[in-house]
Design a protein around this motif. Structure first.
Motif, PDB file in Angstrom:
ATOM      1  N   GLY A 145      62.624 -19.108  84.341  1.00 31.76           N
ATOM      2  CA  GLY A 145      63.736 -20.324  84.404  1.00 31.76           C
ATOM      3  C   GLY A 145      63.212 -21.252  85.569  1.00 31.76           C
ATOM      4  N   ILE A 146      62.984 -20.459  86.699  1.00 34.70           N
ATOM      5  CA  ILE A 146      62.762 -21.166  88.151  1.00 34.70           C
ATOM      6  C   ILE A 146      61.371 -21.995  87.843  1.00 34.70           C
ATOM      7  N   PHE A 147      60.470 -21.436  87.048  1.00 31.78           N
ATOM      8  CA  PHE A 147      59.356 -22.338  86.859  1.00 31.78           C
ATOM      9  C   PHE A 147      59.618 -23.432  86.143  1.00 31.78           C
ATOM     10  N   THR A 148      60.355 -23.387  84.851  1.00 32.46           N
ATOM     11  CA  THR A 148      60.925 -24.473  83.993  1.00 32.46           C
ATOM     12  C   THR A 148      61.627 -25.608  84.778  1.00 32.46           C
ATOM     13  N   MET A 149      62.589 -25.178  85.621  1.00 33.37           N
ATOM     14  CA  MET A 149      63.225 -26.275  86.402  1.00 33.37           C
ATOM     15  C   MET A 149      62.285 -27.074  87.123  1.00 33.37           C
ATOM     16  N   PHE A 150      61.587 -26.459  88.127  1.00 34.32           N
ATOM     17  CA  PHE A 150      60.608 -27.497  88.671  1.00 34.32           C
ATOM     18  C   PHE A 150      59.691 -28.002  87.976  1.00 34.32           C
ATOM     19  N   MET A 151      59.156 -27.522  86.927  1.00 31.76           N
ATOM     20  CA  MET A 151      58.443 -28.274  85.949  1.00 31.76           C
ATOM     21  C   MET A 151      58.985 -29.500  85.497  1.00 31.76           C
ATOM     22  N   ALA A 152      60.328 -29.187  85.061  1.00 32.89           N
ATOM     23  CA  ALA A 152      61.078 -30.285  84.616  1.00 32.89           C
ATOM     24  C   ALA A 152      61.141 -31.434  85.787  1.00 32.89           C
ATOM     25  N   ALA A 153      61.377 -31.186  86.853  1.00 28.62           N
ATOM     26  CA  ALA A 153      61.583 -32.173  87.955  1.00 28.62           C
ATOM     27  C   ALA A 153      60.198 -32.650  88.224  1.00 28.62           C
ATOM     28  N   ALA A 154      59.135 -32.035  88.135  1.00 25.81           N
ATOM     29  CA  ALA A 154      57.831 -32.337  88.735  1.00 25.81           C
ATOM     30  C   ALA A 154      57.128 -33.484  87.624  1.00 25.81           C
TER      31      ALA A 154
END
Length: 363
Positions: A145-154
């Motif tokens: 989920g942390i990967f997912t959120m930073f992916m969406a932001a980046a």
């Protein structure tokens, strides 16, 4: 009268049947994986597409499931009748999974940016192309989920319909277990870096031990729980499935563990909503798609306060929602109660945003 007071099972015939299966080593849980096909296989991950349920017409945008590191991706498909994948397929939704597979010494140089900038974005693009959808829902569990959120932001250019984080801790100061570990860091912190670099990461037995420590009370009382529920076949099946899950834990790649150790023990960087990745600053406030946050009410590894903090960080989301559900770190994702809590809440959220127009298409 004594049996109910002691909490012992009352259906003795069922107890005998279950005990006979245990003694004979016959499986109680149906551990058959849901049918799936490989969409694409790359050195860093394999993307799977799960088969549609017989006799149903697939509808809605696809959901891409993103696992954490160390834990096997079968967490999403734990066992029949207690599988998030099975539930979503039965809801007629297209379901994809990015599986990283086991980590070896060769992966020691991979950091968080590898998953945020390469693996998850590639899985999103392949999912969109393969399904023909204009937007992909991405749901990650724990570190996934942390990967997912930073992916969406980046990567605002990606065709995202929504992002979900299940049991993903962002404010690590709210995790009591980590508070207990910090004195150890002050004493032995200088030794930990050379140790994990020499090993290329954290071996699977240590990641398994860490998961067990996070739910030590359940681990220690497991024999008593089995005795009390000896006539509950579904309960015993769940324990059997969780045992298989625990036996399949992977190692952590060295560089990623080093980054996480620094965040956990020193900076609490996730709580700020920003992180330095790949030479630039990634800000969670830049997420411009709907966000769902799922917090386990009995999660000691990712307590509610640490998970719910994400809502304070995704200020650019047009719709940020919170779901609190019973269960621990694994249970909130795929425990027996998740059938009537987490899973329907997730599917309802996905359905509400099946027509969301991603920024990549809006322009």
């Amino acid at each position: 009268m004594a049996l109910p007071q002691l909490g012992l099972p009352r259906r003795l015939a069922t107890v005998r049947s279950n005990l006979g299966d245990k003694v004979a080593r016959r499986p109680i849980a149906d551990l058959r994986p849901m049918p799936r096909d490989i969409v694409e296989q790359r050195p860093s991950f394999t993307l799977y597409r799960y088969s549609a349920a017989p006799g149903v017409t697939v509808r809605g945008r696809p959901v891409l499931l993103v696992p954490p590191l160390a834990a096997p991706a079968l967490a999403f498909d734990l066992r029949r009748t207690c599988s998030l994948v099975e539930y979503l397929v039965q809801q007629c939704r297209p379901v994809y999974l990015a599986d990283y597979g086991p980590v070896s010494f060769a992966h020691r140089g991979l950091g968080i940016e590898h998953w945020v900038d390469s693996v998850v974005p590639a899985a999103v693009e392949i999912t969109a192309e393969h399904s023909g959808a204009t937007g992909v829902h991405v749901a990650g569990w724990s570190l996934g989920g942390i990967f997912t959120m930073f992916m969406a932001a980046a990567h605002p250019e990606l065709p995202l319909a929504s992002v979900t984080a299940v049991a993903s801790p962002f404010d690590l100061r709210q995790v009591p277990l980590l508070a207990l570990a910090r004195p150890v860091d002050r004493v032995a912190g200088t030794l930990i870096g050379p140790a994990y670099r020499a090993m290329g990461g954290v071996p699977a037995p240590l990641t398994r031990l860490g998961f067990q420590v996070s739910s030590l009370d359940k681990y220690l009382t497991k024999p008593l729980a089995m005795a009390r529920h000896a006539d509950d076949r579904d309960f015993l099946a769940q324990l059997e499935a969780v045992d298989r899950f625990m036996a399949g834990m992977y190692a952590y790649p060295g560089r990623t563990f080093g980054q996480l150790y620094h965040v956990v023990m020193r900076t609490n960087e996730f709580a700020s909503g920003t992180m330095e990745l790949g030479g630039r600053t990634v800000e969670l406030s830049k997420i411009d798609v709907p966000v769902l946050v799922v917090a386990g009410m009995n999660d000691t590894l990712a307590p509610r306060a640490s998970v719910e903090h994400l809502l304070d960080l995704v200020t650019g989301s047009p719709d940020a929602q919170l779901v609190q559900a019973p269960g621990g770190h694994l249970g909130v994702l795929t425990g027996r109660a998740a059938r009537r809590t987490t899973w329907p809440a997730l599917e309802n959220f996905l359905t509400r945003h099946d027509h969301f127009v991603p920024a990549a298409d809006a322009g």
